[in-house]
Design an enzyme around this catalytic site. Structure first.
Site, PDB file in Angstrom:
ATOM      1  N   TYR A   1       0.841  -1.207   0.000  1.00  0.00           N
ATOM      2  CA  TYR A   1       0.000   0.000   0.000  1.00  0.00           C
ATOM      3  C   TYR A   1       0.873   1.252   0.000  1.00  0.00           C
ATOM      4  O   TYR A   1       0.612   2.203  -0.731  1.00  0.00           O
ATOM      5  CB  TYR A   1      -0.928   0.005   1.223  1.00  0.00           C
ATOM      6  CG  TYR A   1      -1.943   1.127   1.174  1.00  0.00           C
ATOM      7  CD1 TYR A   1      -3.199   0.928   0.602  1.00  0.00           C
ATOM      8  CD2 TYR A   1      -1.639   2.402   1.671  1.00  0.00           C
ATOM      9  CE1 TYR A   1      -4.126   1.959   0.542  1.00  0.00           C
ATOM     10  CE2 TYR A   1      -2.557   3.435   1.605  1.00  0.00           C
ATOM     11  CZ  TYR A   1      -3.801   3.208   1.043  1.00  0.00           C
ATOM     12  OH  TYR A   1      -4.719   4.226   0.969  1.00  0.00           O
TER      13      TYR A   1
ATOM     14  N   PHE B   1      -7.827  20.209 -25.382  1.00  0.00           N
ATOM     15  CA  PHE B   1      -8.164  18.789 -25.334  1.00  0.00           C
ATOM     16  C   PHE B   1      -9.382  18.655 -24.430  1.00  0.00           C
ATOM     17  O   PHE B   1      -9.525  19.383 -23.458  1.00  0.00           O
ATOM     18  CB  PHE B   1      -6.998  17.925 -24.840  1.00  0.00           C
ATOM     19  CG  PHE B   1      -7.324  16.468 -24.961  1.00  0.00           C
ATOM     20  CD1 PHE B   1      -7.319  15.852 -26.196  1.00  0.00           C
ATOM     21  CD2 PHE B   1      -7.719  15.726 -23.856  1.00  0.00           C
ATOM     22  CE1 PHE B   1      -7.693  14.518 -26.334  1.00  0.00           C
ATOM     23  CE2 PHE B   1      -8.086  14.393 -23.988  1.00  0.00           C
ATOM     24  CZ  PHE B   1      -8.076  13.790 -25.226  1.00  0.00           C
ATOM     25  N   THR B   2     -10.261  17.703 -24.763  1.00  0.00           N
ATOM     26  CA  THR B   2     -11.578  17.609 -24.113  1.00  0.00           C
ATOM     27  C   THR B   2     -11.491  17.599 -22.583  1.00  0.00           C
ATOM     28  O   THR B   2     -12.061  18.456 -21.911  1.00  0.00           O
ATOM     29  CB  THR B   2     -12.298  16.345 -24.600  1.00  0.00           C
ATOM     30  OG1 THR B   2     -11.422  15.226 -24.433  1.00  0.00           O
ATOM     31  CG2 THR B   2     -12.675  16.469 -26.070  1.00  0.00           C
TER      32      THR B   2
ATOM     33  N   ASP C   1       1.261  19.322 -21.518  1.00  0.00           N
ATOM     34  CA  ASP C   1       0.535  18.068 -21.641  1.00  0.00           C
ATOM     35  C   ASP C   1       1.484  17.213 -22.479  1.00  0.00           C
ATOM     36  O   ASP C   1       1.501  17.292 -23.705  1.00  0.00           O
ATOM     37  CB  ASP C   1      -0.814  18.270 -22.332  1.00  0.00           C
ATOM     38  CG  ASP C   1      -1.569  16.949 -22.459  1.00  0.00           C
ATOM     39  OD1 ASP C   1      -0.926  15.884 -22.384  1.00  0.00           O
ATOM     40  OD2 ASP C   1      -2.802  16.987 -22.650  1.00  0.00           O
TER      41      ASP C   1
ATOM     42  N   LYS D   1      -0.842   6.461 -23.754  1.00  0.00           N
ATOM     43  CA  LYS D   1      -0.421   6.786 -25.126  1.00  0.00           C
ATOM     44  C   LYS D   1       1.058   6.410 -25.284  1.00  0.00           C
ATOM     45  O   LYS D   1       1.381   5.234 -25.299  1.00  0.00           O
ATOM     46  CB  LYS D   1      -0.662   8.267 -25.416  1.00  0.00           C
ATOM     47  CG  LYS D   1      -1.939   8.847 -24.799  1.00  0.00           C
ATOM     48  CD  LYS D   1      -3.232   8.375 -25.408  1.00  0.00           C
ATOM     49  CE  LYS D   1      -4.457   8.772 -24.606  1.00  0.00           C
ATOM     50  NZ  LYS D   1      -4.707  10.174 -24.416  1.00  0.00           N
TER      51      LYS D   1
ATOM     52  N   ARG E   1     -14.182  13.824 -34.258  1.00  0.00           N
ATOM     53  CA  ARG E   1     -13.490  14.950 -33.637  1.00  0.00           C
ATOM     54  C   ARG E   1     -13.984  16.198 -34.361  1.00  0.00           C
ATOM     55  O   ARG E   1     -13.367  16.665 -35.302  1.00  0.00           O
ATOM     56  CB  ARG E   1     -11.969  14.807 -33.749  1.00  0.00           C
ATOM     57  CG  ARG E   1     -11.355  13.883 -32.695  1.00  0.00           C
ATOM     58  CD  ARG E   1     -11.681  14.357 -31.308  1.00  0.00           C
ATOM     59  NE  ARG E   1     -11.044  13.616 -30.226  1.00  0.00           N
ATOM     60  CZ  ARG E   1     -11.633  13.378 -29.050  1.00  0.00           C
ATOM     61  NH1 ARG E   1     -12.883  13.734 -28.839  1.00  0.00           N
ATOM     62  NH2 ARG E   1     -10.988  12.765 -28.080  1.00  0.00           N
TER      63      ARG E   1
ATOM     64  N   PHE F   1     -19.545  13.745 -26.209  1.00  0.00           N
ATOM     65  CA  PHE F   1     -19.223  12.801 -27.289  1.00  0.00           C
ATOM     66  C   PHE F   1     -19.106  11.376 -26.793  1.00  0.00           C
ATOM     67  O   PHE F   1     -19.330  10.432 -27.542  1.00  0.00           O
ATOM     68  CB  PHE F   1     -17.912  13.212 -27.985  1.00  0.00           C
ATOM     69  CG  PHE F   1     -16.732  13.288 -27.072  1.00  0.00           C
ATOM     70  CD1 PHE F   1     -16.517  14.416 -26.304  1.00  0.00           C
ATOM     71  CD2 PHE F   1     -15.848  12.231 -26.968  1.00  0.00           C
ATOM     72  CE1 PHE F   1     -15.438  14.476 -25.430  1.00  0.00           C
ATOM     73  CE2 PHE F   1     -14.764  12.285 -26.113  1.00  0.00           C
ATOM     74  CZ  PHE F   1     -14.564  13.410 -25.335  1.00  0.00           C
TER      75      PHE F   1
HETATM   76  C1  PLP Z   1      -5.694  11.064 -23.778  1.00  0.00           C
HETATM   77  C2  PLP Z   1      -5.262  12.426 -23.536  1.00  0.00           C
HETATM   78  C3  PLP Z   1      -5.554  13.074 -22.335  1.00  0.00           C
HETATM   79  C4  PLP Z   1      -6.416  12.469 -21.246  1.00  0.00           C
HETATM   80  O1  PLP Z   1      -5.849  11.347 -20.696  1.00  0.00           O
HETATM   81  P1  PLP Z   1      -6.710  10.109 -20.140  1.00  0.00           P
HETATM   82  O2  PLP Z   1      -5.667   9.128 -19.729  1.00  0.00           O
HETATM   83  O3  PLP Z   1      -7.592   9.629 -21.227  1.00  0.00           O
HETATM   84  O4  PLP Z   1      -7.490  10.611 -18.966  1.00  0.00           O
HETATM   85  C5  PLP Z   1      -5.066  14.360 -22.178  1.00  0.00           C
HETATM   86  N1  PLP Z   1      -4.360  14.980 -23.138  1.00  0.00           N
HETATM   87  C6  PLP Z   1      -4.073  14.387 -24.288  1.00  0.00           C
HETATM   88  C7  PLP Z   1      -3.283  15.103 -25.316  1.00  0.00           C
HETATM   89  C8  PLP Z   1      -4.515  13.105 -24.541  1.00  0.00           C
HETATM   90  O5  PLP Z   1      -4.237  12.535 -25.724  1.00  0.00           O
END
Ligand code: PLP
Length: 460
Positions: free
Chosen positions: A73, A125-126, A216, A259, A384, A451
């Site tokens: 933990y 980004f969303t 990011d 990613k 998108r 979406f």
């Molecule tokens: C996927 C993504 C996110 C969000 O990450 P999650 O792991 O899906 O919460 C943020 N910024 C970018 C550029 C992304 O491609």
């Protein structure tokens, strides 16, 4: 021996069968999913290009790490392996592990943004914008205009427009801008990189005004590859070296490990300032988990630590990854399919407005094209465009982004060139009779991040 082609720097040890469905089955599946590919069952999909998020194939070395993950933990050995990997590859000292990227965005937004603040960024980004607005901030797009032009061949369409940024600083003042959110290889622009020179200039301008630079860095490795290919002075550097330089022009980063990092779940917030990290960890224990696991199990952290080192271990990995995306993009360009150019790092983006000029913007051309591609071929992409962009908080109208796209995202190390050939043929076939695609209307519209769960029906 001279080599003219690249090849995947791995061989296949385990396979997962996939199944082709009939058109009749897919018509039913699409209707039952409300014409939203996010609501489909993966068993009904043939080639799954919905997203490259969490869909990577792990290496045997990562799978071996899963077995020896330390599930303590507190103080897990796997956590410390992750701290070291992030430090060695990204260069940040402070690591705050989260369950995925949006967990890191949530914490960062809560510790830095006050009601009435402005947060500039190179396109939105969303989830990133959601958390900035949720914390009381207003997002301001400061990406260069070329990013919104599907035909522009600018090599760095992810660049920040420094004049737009300066204008915002003049208008609202640096003290109303806690940080700028700088996305590497901008997802919503089509996986388009920014240049090192632009990042450095952004960092210098922001620091003159006391504005932090938060990357990011979710797709920083793909960005580093494009810098190596396109920016003078970087061709002799390794992707690992370019990565370190990218991160050196920032005060921290949010990362979705689903990613670049080659794992199926995970993420982190990385920082330089120990005081800021302290504030982040205070929230972490409430929203994610203890500061030595955040939202991840020990085995997740072990596989992640190994994935982070693998993604920059040799340049051959990212060469093959981006090379496969370019392969699909080039096949479509050769056939005259309008796509975002230059081809981006993680997927190919079809220009739905050009392909379906007969569908008005408020009938969601990209959503309609996504559904039609699935029905005709079993290939699953995602919208998108206006559906992803959501509604304006003030007026309640749809945001109408200039780009109205269908994204075909390529998972890492998962599909072969033959799958890319079949995908290209599916798109080219569909474009023989675009007038058969009809517009869509909502039958259910969620309030935020619509979406993901919206449902549609064809317009009568
Ligand atoms: C996927 C993504 C996110 C969000 O990450 P999650 O792991 O899906 O919460 C943020 N910024 C970018 C550029 C992304 O491609």
């Amino acid at each position: 021996m001279s080599r003219h082609s690249w090849a995947e720097p791995y061989k296949i040890k385990v396979v997962e069968p996939i199944r082709m469905t009939t058109r009749e089955e897919r018509v039913v599946a699409a209707r039952e999913a409300g014409y939203n590919t996010f609501l489909m069952r993966s068993e009904d999909v043939y080639i799954d290009l919905l997203t490259d998020s969490g869909t990577s194939a792990m290496s045997d070395y990562q799978w071996a790490g899963m077995m020896i993950g330390d599930e303590a933990y507190a103080g897990s050995r796997s956590f410390y392996n992750l701290v070291e990997a992030v430090h060695d590859v990204y260069g940040y000292e402070e690591l705050v592990p989260t369950h995925q990227g949006r967990g890191a965005e949530h914490i960062l937004s809560q510790i830095l943004i006050k009601d009435g603040d402005y947060v500039p960024g190179n396109m939105y980004f969303t989830t990133t914008r959601f958390h900035q607005e949720h914390a009381g901030g207003t997002f301001v797009d400061v990406i260069i205009d070329e990013a919104h032009d599907p035909a522009s061949l600018h090599p760095f369409k992810g660049n920040i427009d420094l004049d737009k940024l300066q204008r915002l600083i003049d208008e609202v003042g640096g003290d109303k801008i806690p940080y700028i959110s700088v996305e590497t290889n901008v997802n919503m622009a089509g996986g388009q990189p920014m240049s090192m020179a632009n990042l450095k200039a952004t960092y210098e301008l922001c620091h003159q005004h006391g504005i932090l630079v938060m990357l990011d860095a979710t797709r920083a490795v793909e960005n580093a590859w494009f810098i190596k290919q396109r920016e003078a002075g970087y061709n002799d550097k390794t992707v690992a070296e370019i990565m370190r330089e990218i991160c050196s022009y920032s005060d921290g980063a949010t990362v979705s490990s689903k990613k670049d990092n080659l794992v199926n779940i995970g993420g982190f917030l990385a920082l330089r300032d120990p005081e800021l990290a302290k504030a982040a960890r205070a929230l972490l224990v409430a929203f994610e988990g203890l500061h030595t696991y955040g939202g991840m199990s020990g085995r997740d952290m072990e596989a992640l630590a190994r994935g982070i080192r693998e993604m920059v271990g040799t340049d051959d990995h990212v060469h093959a990854r981006v090379g496969q995306v370019e392969y699909l993009g080039d096949a479509l360009i050769k056939a005259g399919v309008p796509i975002i150019r230059p081809v981006g790092g993680h997927g190919v983006f079809l220009d739905a407005k050009t392909i379906l000029p007969h569908i008005p913007h408020d009938q969601f051309p990209a959503q309609a094209l996504t559904a039609a591609l699935y029905i005709e071929s079993g290939v699953r992409g995602m919208e998108r465009g206006v559906v992803s962009a959501g509604r304006d908080k003030g007026t309640g109208d749809h945001h109408y982004p200039k780009l109205e796209l269908v994204r075909l995202a390529i998972p890492r190390r998962v599909y072969t060139q033959a799958h890319m050939d079949v995908t290209a043929e599916a798109v080219i076939d569909l474009l023989q009779h675009p007038e058969s695609v009809t517009g869509l209307q909502f039958t259910y519209e969620p309030e935020s991040l619509r979406f993901f769960q919206a449902r549609f029906e064809p317009v009568a």
